[in-house]
Design an enzyme around this catalytic site. Structure first.
Site, PDB file in Angstrom:
ATOM      1  N   HIS A 188      -9.691  11.208  33.282  1.00 25.55           N
ATOM      2  CA  HIS A 188      -9.302   9.828  33.607  1.00 25.55           C
ATOM      3  C   HIS A 188      -8.298   9.873  34.748  1.00 25.55           C
ATOM      4  O   HIS A 188      -7.456  10.762  34.811  1.00 25.55           O
ATOM      5  CB  HIS A 188      -8.647   9.150  32.390  1.00 25.55           C
ATOM      6  CG  HIS A 188      -8.625   7.664  32.499  1.00 25.55           C
ATOM      7  ND1 HIS A 188      -7.648   6.991  33.188  1.00 25.55           N
ATOM      8  CD2 HIS A 188      -9.491   6.722  32.036  1.00 25.55           C
ATOM      9  CE1 HIS A 188      -7.891   5.686  33.116  1.00 25.55           C
ATOM     10  NE2 HIS A 188      -9.000   5.496  32.436  1.00 25.55           N
ATOM     11  N   ASP A 231     -15.191   6.232  26.950  1.00 26.49           N
ATOM     12  CA  ASP A 231     -16.668   6.289  26.932  1.00 26.49           C
ATOM     13  C   ASP A 231     -17.220   7.426  26.087  1.00 26.49           C
ATOM     14  O   ASP A 231     -18.432   7.501  25.893  1.00 26.49           O
ATOM     15  CB  ASP A 231     -17.181   6.429  28.373  1.00 26.49           C
ATOM     16  CG  ASP A 231     -16.912   5.164  29.168  1.00 26.49           C
ATOM     17  OD1 ASP A 231     -16.341   5.261  30.268  1.00 26.49           O
ATOM     18  OD2 ASP A 231     -17.222   4.075  28.666  1.00 26.49           O
TER      19      ASP A 231
HETATM   20  C1  SDX Z   1     -13.684   4.544  32.777  1.00 30.44           C
HETATM   21  O1  SDX Z   1      -9.842   3.551  35.678  1.00 30.44           O
HETATM   22  C2  SDX Z   1     -10.043   3.139  34.466  1.00 30.44           C
HETATM   23  O2  SDX Z   1      -9.165   2.677  33.780  1.00 30.44           O
HETATM   24  C3  SDX Z   1     -11.472   3.292  33.984  1.00 30.44           C
HETATM   25  C4  SDX Z   1     -11.728   2.960  32.539  1.00 30.44           C
HETATM   26  C5  SDX Z   1     -11.544   1.498  32.238  1.00 30.44           C
HETATM   27  O3  SDX Z   1     -11.314   1.147  31.076  1.00 30.44           O
HETATM   28  O4  SDX Z   1     -11.780   0.667  33.171  1.00 30.44           O
HETATM   29  O5  SDX Z   1     -10.871   3.712  31.710  1.00 30.44           O
HETATM   30  C6  SDX Z   1     -13.180   3.293  32.166  1.00 30.44           C
HETATM   31  O6  SDX Z   1     -14.266   4.487  33.836  1.00 30.44           O
HETATM   32  C7  SDX Z   1     -13.410   5.858  32.102  1.00 30.44           C
HETATM   33  C8  SDX Z   1     -13.948   7.082  32.917  1.00 30.44           C
HETATM   34  C9  SDX Z   1     -15.452   7.197  32.672  1.00 30.44           C
HETATM   35  N1  SDX Z   1     -16.034   8.235  33.531  1.00 30.44           N
HETATM   36  C10 SDX Z   1     -16.395   9.447  33.028  1.00 30.44           C
HETATM   37  O7  SDX Z   1     -16.236   9.783  31.864  1.00 30.44           O
HETATM   38  C11 SDX Z   1     -17.072  10.350  34.061  1.00 30.44           C
HETATM   39  C12 SDX Z   1     -16.508  11.771  33.932  1.00 30.44           C
HETATM   40  N2  SDX Z   1     -15.111  11.747  34.384  1.00 30.44           N
HETATM   41  C13 SDX Z   1     -14.845  12.155  35.741  1.00 30.44           C
HETATM   42  O8  SDX Z   1     -15.832  11.788  36.664  1.00 30.44           O
HETATM   43  C14 SDX Z   1     -13.404  11.881  36.178  1.00 30.44           C
HETATM   44  O9  SDX Z   1     -12.600  12.338  35.177  1.00 30.44           O
HETATM   45  C15 SDX Z   1     -12.985  10.469  36.528  1.00 30.44           C
HETATM   46  C16 SDX Z   1     -13.922   9.838  37.494  1.00 30.44           C
HETATM   47  C17 SDX Z   1     -12.872   9.628  35.319  1.00 30.44           C
HETATM   48  C18 SDX Z   1     -11.619  10.568  37.182  1.00 30.44           C
HETATM   49  O10 SDX Z   1     -11.831  11.232  38.406  1.00 30.44           O
HETATM   50  P1  SDX Z   1     -10.624  11.804  39.199  1.00 30.44           P
HETATM   51  O11 SDX Z   1      -9.442  10.918  39.094  1.00 30.44           O
HETATM   52  O12 SDX Z   1     -11.120  12.163  40.561  1.00 30.44           O
HETATM   53  O13 SDX Z   1     -10.300  13.129  38.392  1.00 30.44           O
HETATM   54  P2  SDX Z   1      -9.046  13.976  38.623  1.00 30.44           P
HETATM   55  O14 SDX Z   1      -8.469  13.756  39.984  1.00 30.44           O
HETATM   56  O15 SDX Z   1      -8.166  13.791  37.437  1.00 30.44           O
HETATM   57  O16 SDX Z   1      -9.647  15.477  38.593  1.00 30.44           O
HETATM   58  C19 SDX Z   1      -8.709  16.555  38.536  1.00 30.44           C
HETATM   59  C20 SDX Z   1      -9.544  17.809  38.388  1.00 30.44           C
HETATM   60  C21 SDX Z   1     -10.578  18.019  39.504  1.00 30.44           C
HETATM   61  O17 SDX Z   1     -10.793  19.413  39.575  1.00 30.44           O
HETATM   62  P3  SDX Z   1      -9.933  20.273  40.706  1.00 30.44           P
HETATM   63  O18 SDX Z   1     -10.285  19.633  42.050  1.00 30.44           O
HETATM   64  O19 SDX Z   1      -8.470  20.108  40.331  1.00 30.44           O
HETATM   65  O20 SDX Z   1     -10.456  21.677  40.561  1.00 30.44           O
HETATM   66  O21 SDX Z   1     -10.301  17.750  37.163  1.00 30.44           O
HETATM   67  C22 SDX Z   1     -11.684  17.828  37.470  1.00 30.44           C
HETATM   68  C23 SDX Z   1     -11.841  17.428  38.920  1.00 30.44           C
HETATM   69  O22 SDX Z   1     -13.017  18.009  39.462  1.00 30.44           O
HETATM   70  N3  SDX Z   1     -12.374  16.876  36.571  1.00 30.44           N
HETATM   71  C24 SDX Z   1     -13.438  17.194  35.831  1.00 30.44           C
HETATM   72  C25 SDX Z   1     -13.728  16.026  35.105  1.00 30.44           C
HETATM   73  N4  SDX Z   1     -12.859  15.058  35.431  1.00 30.44           N
HETATM   74  C26 SDX Z   1     -12.022  15.606  36.358  1.00 30.44           C
HETATM   75  N5  SDX Z   1     -14.155  18.338  35.718  1.00 30.44           N
HETATM   76  C27 SDX Z   1     -15.215  18.293  34.844  1.00 30.44           C
HETATM   77  N6  SDX Z   1     -15.548  17.199  34.102  1.00 30.44           N
HETATM   78  C28 SDX Z   1     -14.834  16.067  34.218  1.00 30.44           C
HETATM   79  N7  SDX Z   1     -15.165  15.001  33.474  1.00 30.44           N
END
Ligand code: SDX
Length: 392
Positions: free
Chosen positions: A271, A328
């Site tokens: 998140h 989710d």
């Molecule tokens: C919702 O914003 C909100 O409030 C949204 C929401 C709402 O109520 O409106 O809460 C609803 O959208 C929840 C999120 C649903 N999406 C998912 O579950 C999809 C999977 N999650 C990821 O795509 C991701 O975690 C996000 C999109 C939710 C957040 O993306 P960010 O902010 O770009 O993630 P980050 O910057 O925290 O990532 C830090 C690191 C990165 O790796 P490095 O570059 O440091 O090596 O963590 C990794 C990312 O690649 N990472 C993941 C990951 N989420 C982050 N790696 C694997 N799986 C994941 N799910």
């Protein structure tokens, strides 16, 4: 005030904003609507009370809630010419694509609700979309099942009538299940607002051009559809189904999720704001056990979800990046147990998020906020002269 931060004056027209509606503390995993904790609201309130709270800032009195419910019922009729719009879609169309288009099409049948300024006209427009949106949502499922499209039964409550419109089979009596109603009511509360997430920011920025409430909500539906946002609830179940088909081995999926080459993410995890447990995920995980037990549903997917969560929370890649289950991760398991098809999960998210979008649009309009205009850092070419085509 809890968590007050100061932003430089330039932030005003960049799409960021001050808001009094929802408070998040990502480090501590805190979520409050208008100062009330999500835990208390999920346990003690019903969805329309929370809708009123988010929009007007206070929990309604009995009379206020009664009038609000009556005003919504009075506006629940969807012009039956809207059937021609939805019948223009193939039955295979994704419900979120239909819902976004139907929401926009509502404008044509409610021209006075397009661009409103007075609080009275805003109230009318908000009640109209609150009243008609669940019908449009249910129609997307009925379109996929080639079932007749009816208007809501005003003898029933907001959630009850939504379930009846989704599941009533032609010529059959629909039997309401109170446990299903209570489970859906709580899920809608948990999805109702979440400060400046992708879809809510979309609603605010589209609304800031004064395109009107219905157009802003339609844009919010489209933004929510993406698998990185609301579409994740559908992607989680598809991922868990894949793990199940693959013999239930979660370690392979954990390895894949860490592979930078593979764009695959662990859906339902991580998140932008929460770097701790999403408080909604905690409530939904507990509710999943309760609802499946109450409905007498055995779903191996729930066990796979729990073992995947355990494996991820013990893996240093996830631990060091503070990646936890989000809203989710478990919600789709409850929707499944309720008999809601996977393609409809994000539509259910949209029905829940509608009051948050409305409240945030109203706050932006009442605050007379300037048109949102994010800025950029230019990294392109400097000035250069035109080259004739023969010289390129
Ligand atoms: C919702 O914003 C909100 O409030 C949204 C929401 C709402 O109520 O409106 O809460 C609803 O959208 C929840 C999120 C649903 N999406 C998912 O579950 C999809 C999977 N999650 C990821 O795509 C991701 O975690 C996000 C999109 C939710 C957040 O993306 P960010 O902010 O770009 O993630 P980050 O910057 O925290 O990532 C830090 C690191 C990165 O790796 P490095 O570059 O440091 O090596 O963590 C990794 C990312 O690649 N990472 C993941 C990951 N989420 C982050 N790696 C694997 N799986 C994941 N799910």
């Amino acid at each position: 005030k809890a968590g007050v931060i100061t932003l430089d004056p330039g932030f005003k027209n960049t799409g960021s904003c001050e808001s009094a509606i929802t408070f998040l503390d990502g480090e501590k995993g805190i979520l409050r609507y208008r100062g009330y904790s999500i835990e208390e609201l999920a346990e003690k309130a019903d969805f329309l009370e929370v809708v009123f709270l988010l929009i007007f800032g206070e929990l309604p009195s009995k009379d206020e809630l009664g009038k609000f419910k009556d005003d919504i019922k009075a506006q629940s009729e969807v012009n039956l010419d809207m059937k021609k719009v939805i019948k223009g879609f193939p039955s295979t169309a994704h419900p979120m694509g239909m819902l976004s288009s139907l929401t926009s099409a509502l404008i044509a049948f409610n021209p006075k609700s397009v661009n409103v300024d007075s609080e009275e006209d805003m109230y009318k427009a908000m009640v109209k979309i609150l009243a008609k949106f669940p019908t449009l949502a249910a129609w997307t499922l009925r379109r996929r099942n080639d079932q007749p499209l009816e208007n809501r039964d005003n003898n029933l409550g907001y959630v009850e009538s939504l379930l009846k419109m989704m599941f009533q089979k032609p010529g059959e009596e629909y039997k309401l299940n109170d446990k299903l109603v209570a489970a859906l009511d709580r899920l809608l509360i948990l999805h109702a607002d979440h400060e400046q997430n992708c879809s809510t920011s979309t609603v605010r920025i589209v609304g800031s051009s004064q395109a009107g409430l219905f157009a802003s909500i339609s844009a919010g539906v489209s933004a929510l559809w993406g698998p990185l946002h609301g579409g994740a609830n559908q992607a989680v179940i598809e991922m868990l189904e894949e793990i199940k088909a693959d013999g239930g081995d979660t370690s392979k999926f954990i390895a894949k999720a860490k592979d930078k080459e593979d764009p695959f993410r662990l859906m339902g995890f991580g998140h932008r704001v929460y770097k701790n447990f999403d408080p909604r995920a905690k409530i939904i995980k507990k509710a999943a056990d309760e609802v499946l037990a109450e409905l007498g549903v055995e779903d191996p997917i729930l066990d796979i979800a729990k073992s995947l969560e355990k494996a991820a929370l013990e893996d240093e890649y996830f631990v060091e990046r503070k990646l936890y289950p989000n809203v989710d991760f478990y919600s789709g398991i409850i929707y499944r147990a309720m008999g809601i098809p996977t393609e409809m999960f994000t539509v259910m998210f949209a029905v829940g998020r509608l009051p948050g979008w409305i409240a945030q649009w109203r706050e932006m309009r009442l605050g007379k906020e300037p048109i949102g205009r994010p800025r950029q850092v230019y990294i392109g070419e400097g000035l250069r002269g035109f080259k004739e085509i023969d010289n390129r």
